[in-house]
Design a protein around this motif. Sequence first.
Motif, PDB file in Angstrom:
ATOM      1  N   VAL A  30       0.849  -1.185   0.000  1.00 36.38           N
ATOM      2  CA  VAL A  30       0.000   0.000   0.000  1.00 36.38           C
ATOM      3  C   VAL A  30       0.887   1.238   0.000  1.00 36.38           C
ATOM      4  O   VAL A  30       2.051   1.197   0.389  1.00 36.38           O
ATOM      5  CB  VAL A  30      -0.984   0.039   1.197  1.00 36.38           C
ATOM      6  N   HIS A  31       0.310   2.337  -0.444  1.00 35.57           N
ATOM      7  CA  HIS A  31       1.044   3.603  -0.471  1.00 35.57           C
ATOM      8  C   HIS A  31       0.180   4.687   0.158  1.00 35.57           C
ATOM      9  O   HIS A  31      -1.037   4.720  -0.043  1.00 35.57           O
ATOM     10  CB  HIS A  31       1.408   3.983  -1.905  1.00 35.57           C
ATOM     11  N   LEU A  32       0.814   5.572   0.914  1.00 33.96           N
ATOM     12  CA  LEU A  32       0.132   6.663   1.621  1.00 33.96           C
ATOM     13  C   LEU A  32       0.716   7.994   1.182  1.00 33.96           C
ATOM     14  O   LEU A  32       1.930   8.141   1.080  1.00 33.96           O
ATOM     15  CB  LEU A  32       0.319   6.503   3.132  1.00 33.96           C
ATOM     16  N   GLU A  33      -0.154   8.954   0.928  1.00 32.45           N
ATOM     17  CA  GLU A  33       0.235  10.334   0.652  1.00 32.45           C
ATOM     18  C   GLU A  33      -0.569  11.240   1.570  1.00 32.45           C
ATOM     19  O   GLU A  33      -1.728  10.945   1.876  1.00 32.45           O
ATOM     20  CB  GLU A  33      -0.072  10.728  -0.796  1.00 32.45           C
ATOM     21  N   TYR A 107      -7.909  -5.429  -2.239  1.00 33.63           N
ATOM     22  CA  TYR A 107      -7.512  -4.037  -2.460  1.00 33.63           C
ATOM     23  C   TYR A 107      -8.123  -3.222  -1.336  1.00 33.63           C
ATOM     24  O   TYR A 107      -9.258  -3.474  -0.939  1.00 33.63           O
ATOM     25  CB  TYR A 107      -8.022  -3.539  -3.820  1.00 33.63           C
ATOM     26  N   ILE A 108      -7.366  -2.269  -0.809  1.00 35.18           N
ATOM     27  CA  ILE A 108      -7.924  -1.383   0.213  1.00 35.18           C
ATOM     28  C   ILE A 108      -7.684   0.067  -0.174  1.00 35.18           C
ATOM     29  O   ILE A 108      -6.716   0.393  -0.870  1.00 35.18           O
ATOM     30  CB  ILE A 108      -7.376  -1.656   1.631  1.00 35.18           C
ATOM     31  N   VAL A 109      -8.592   0.908   0.279  1.00 33.39           N
ATOM     32  CA  VAL A 109      -8.497   2.352   0.097  1.00 33.39           C
ATOM     33  C   VAL A 109      -8.810   2.979   1.442  1.00 33.39           C
ATOM     34  O   VAL A 109      -9.801   2.617   2.081  1.00 33.39           O
ATOM     35  CB  VAL A 109      -9.508   2.858  -0.960  1.00 33.39           C
ATOM     36  N   GLY A 110      -7.978   3.895   1.867  1.00 33.17           N
ATOM     37  CA  GLY A 110      -8.227   4.602   3.114  1.00 33.17           C
ATOM     38  C   GLY A 110      -8.141   6.092   2.898  1.00 33.17           C
ATOM     39  O   GLY A 110      -7.304   6.571   2.122  1.00 33.17           O
ATOM     40  N   SER A 111      -9.010   6.827   3.554  1.00 30.27           N
ATOM     41  CA  SER A 111      -8.977   8.286   3.520  1.00 30.27           C
ATOM     42  C   SER A 111      -9.131   8.776   4.942  1.00 30.27           C
ATOM     43  O   SER A 111      -9.851   8.172   5.744  1.00 30.27           O
ATOM     44  CB  SER A 111     -10.105   8.847   2.662  1.00 30.27           C
ATOM     45  N   GLU A 127      -3.843   3.620  -0.690  1.00 30.25           N
ATOM     46  CA  GLU A 127      -4.416   2.592  -1.562  1.00 30.25           C
ATOM     47  C   GLU A 127      -3.396   1.498  -1.789  1.00 30.25           C
ATOM     48  O   GLU A 127      -2.191   1.724  -1.665  1.00 30.25           O
ATOM     49  CB  GLU A 127      -4.798   3.158  -2.946  1.00 30.25           C
ATOM     50  N   GLY A 128      -3.905   0.345  -2.149  1.00 30.14           N
ATOM     51  CA  GLY A 128      -3.015  -0.719  -2.582  1.00 30.14           C
ATOM     52  C   GLY A 128      -3.523  -2.105  -2.279  1.00 30.14           C
ATOM     53  O   GLY A 128      -4.612  -2.304  -1.744  1.00 30.14           O
ATOM     54  N   VAL A 129      -2.693  -3.050  -2.662  1.00 32.49           N
ATOM     55  CA  VAL A 129      -2.943  -4.469  -2.411  1.00 32.49           C
ATOM     56  C   VAL A 129      -2.168  -4.796  -1.140  1.00 32.49           C
ATOM     57  O   VAL A 129      -0.944  -4.728  -1.143  1.00 32.49           O
ATOM     58  CB  VAL A 129      -2.450  -5.334  -3.593  1.00 32.49           C
ATOM     59  N   PRO A 130      -2.847  -5.133  -0.053  1.00 31.63           N
ATOM     60  CA  PRO A 130      -2.158  -5.285   1.237  1.00 31.63           C
ATOM     61  C   PRO A 130      -1.370  -6.584   1.381  1.00 31.63           C
ATOM     62  O   PRO A 130      -1.560  -7.364   2.295  1.00 31.63           O
ATOM     63  CB  PRO A 130      -3.296  -5.206   2.246  1.00 31.63           C
ATOM     64  N   ARG A 140       3.583   1.994  -9.556  1.00 34.68           N
ATOM     65  CA  ARG A 140       2.314   2.427 -10.144  1.00 34.68           C
ATOM     66  C   ARG A 140       1.359   2.884  -9.058  1.00 34.68           C
ATOM     67  O   ARG A 140       0.683   3.897  -9.202  1.00 34.68           O
ATOM     68  CB  ARG A 140       1.685   1.291 -10.957  1.00 34.68           C
ATOM     69  N   THR A 141       1.272   2.126  -7.959  1.00 31.91           N
ATOM     70  CA  THR A 141       0.394   2.501  -6.846  1.00 31.91           C
ATOM     71  C   THR A 141       0.804   3.855  -6.273  1.00 31.91           C
ATOM     72  O   THR A 141      -0.049   4.703  -6.015  1.00 31.91           O
ATOM     73  CB  THR A 141       0.415   1.417  -5.749  1.00 31.91           C
ATOM     74  N   ALA A 142       2.091   4.083  -6.098  1.00 34.77           N
ATOM     75  CA  ALA A 142       2.578   5.361  -5.567  1.00 34.77           C
ATOM     76  C   ALA A 142       2.187   6.512  -6.494  1.00 34.77           C
ATOM     77  O   ALA A 142       1.719   7.563  -6.021  1.00 34.77           O
ATOM     78  CB  ALA A 142       4.089   5.313  -5.372  1.00 34.77           C
ATOM     79  N   ARG A 143       2.349   6.345  -7.795  1.00 41.41           N
ATOM     80  CA  ARG A 143       1.949   7.396  -8.752  1.00 41.41           C
ATOM     81  C   ARG A 143       0.451   7.631  -8.704  1.00 41.41           C
ATOM     82  O   ARG A 143      -0.013   8.771  -8.752  1.00 41.41           O
ATOM     83  CB  ARG A 143       2.386   7.017 -10.169  1.00 41.41           C
ATOM     84  N   HIS A 144      -0.311   6.542  -8.616  1.00 39.36           N
ATOM     85  CA  HIS A 144      -1.770   6.650  -8.585  1.00 39.36           C
ATOM     86  C   HIS A 144      -2.240   7.409  -7.344  1.00 39.36           C
ATOM     87  O   HIS A 144      -3.070   8.312  -7.435  1.00 39.36           O
ATOM     88  CB  HIS A 144      -2.396   5.248  -8.627  1.00 39.36           C
ATOM     89  N   VAL A 145      -1.718   7.048  -6.180  1.00 35.54           N
ATOM     90  CA  VAL A 145      -2.129   7.701  -4.928  1.00 35.54           C
ATOM     91  C   VAL A 145      -1.722   9.174  -4.944  1.00 35.54           C
ATOM     92  O   VAL A 145      -2.495  10.045  -4.538  1.00 35.54           O
ATOM     93  CB  VAL A 145      -1.562   6.959  -3.702  1.00 35.54           C
ATOM     94  N   ALA A 146      -0.519   9.478  -5.437  1.00 31.18           N
ATOM     95  CA  ALA A 146      -0.081  10.875  -5.521  1.00 31.18           C
ATOM     96  C   ALA A 146      -1.013  11.680  -6.433  1.00 31.18           C
ATOM     97  O   ALA A 146      -1.372  12.826  -6.120  1.00 31.18           O
ATOM     98  CB  ALA A 146       1.360  10.946  -6.021  1.00 31.18           C
ATOM     99  N   ALA A 147      -1.442  11.091  -7.542  1.00 31.62           N
ATOM    100  CA  ALA A 147      -2.372  11.774  -8.447  1.00 31.62           C
ATOM    101  C   ALA A 147      -3.726  11.984  -7.782  1.00 31.62           C
ATOM    102  O   ALA A 147      -4.352  13.039  -7.956  1.00 31.62           O
ATOM    103  CB  ALA A 147      -2.523  10.967  -9.744  1.00 31.62           C
ATOM    104  N   ASP A 148      -4.198  11.001  -7.015  1.00 33.32           N
ATOM    105  CA  ASP A 148      -5.462  11.162  -6.295  1.00 33.32           C
ATOM    106  C   ASP A 148      -5.379  12.318  -5.297  1.00 33.32           C
ATOM    107  O   ASP A 148      -6.286  13.152  -5.209  1.00 33.32           O
ATOM    108  CB  ASP A 148      -5.837   9.879  -5.545  1.00 33.32           C
ATOM    109  N   VAL A 149      -4.297  12.377  -4.533  1.00 31.60           N
ATOM    110  CA  VAL A 149      -4.133  13.428  -3.529  1.00 31.60           C
ATOM    111  C   VAL A 149      -4.072  14.796  -4.206  1.00 31.60           C
ATOM    112  O   VAL A 149      -4.663  15.765  -3.729  1.00 31.60           O
ATOM    113  CB  VAL A 149      -2.892  13.151  -2.652  1.00 31.60           C
ATOM    114  N   GLU A 150      -3.384  14.870  -5.331  1.00 28.39           N
ATOM    115  CA  GLU A 150      -3.328  16.125  -6.097  1.00 28.39           C
ATOM    116  C   GLU A 150      -4.714  16.500  -6.610  1.00 28.39           C
ATOM    117  O   GLU A 150      -5.120  17.657  -6.560  1.00 28.39           O
ATOM    118  CB  GLU A 150      -2.345  15.980  -7.263  1.00 28.39           C
TER     119      GLU A 150
END
Length: 160
Positions: A30-33, A107-111, A127-130, A140-150
């Motif tokens: 998982v990746h957190l931003e 898959y998990i998503v946390g906000s 987000e990510g596959v735990p 890819r997960t890191a890029r995706h989460v960063a784009a979501d936060v942006e």
Amino acid sequence: MSPIPTEAWPAATLDGVRRLRVLAAVLPGVHLEEREVDQPFERVWAFMTDIERNVPRFDRDVVSVRVTHREGNNLRIITRTRRGLVAPFRVEIENGFMLMQAPARAYIVGSAAHPLDAGRTRYAHLEGVPRRVGRIRSARTARHVAADVEGIARLLEAEE
């Protein structure tokens, strides 16, 4: 025999952002931003929890989110992605913390959000596959989460 006096154990509480940090520390894959915004907590949290409306606006992979069942702060949702994937999630919402889990935690998503002061809020998205995944998938997960936060920041600023 006299009863043993019971004392209350101290309770440790973590705000939602810190809870996501703990999940990110213990769940591989998982990746957190995090981001701070000049918005009051109530506004940020209302945005984050309006998942049917806002997730497709900030997540480039999601076409739609539909709530299929609601019982208090527990939801069941169906997401549809641009690649045609349809995925159900269980969603648990508390004040300042939300966790979405696909079946079998595939898959998990946390906000989360936490007020810094009356007009500033720190929010976090995970987000990510735990489980352990390859380096390409993690990148890819890191890029995706960063784009979501942006995207969340952009939308919050646009709606002022």
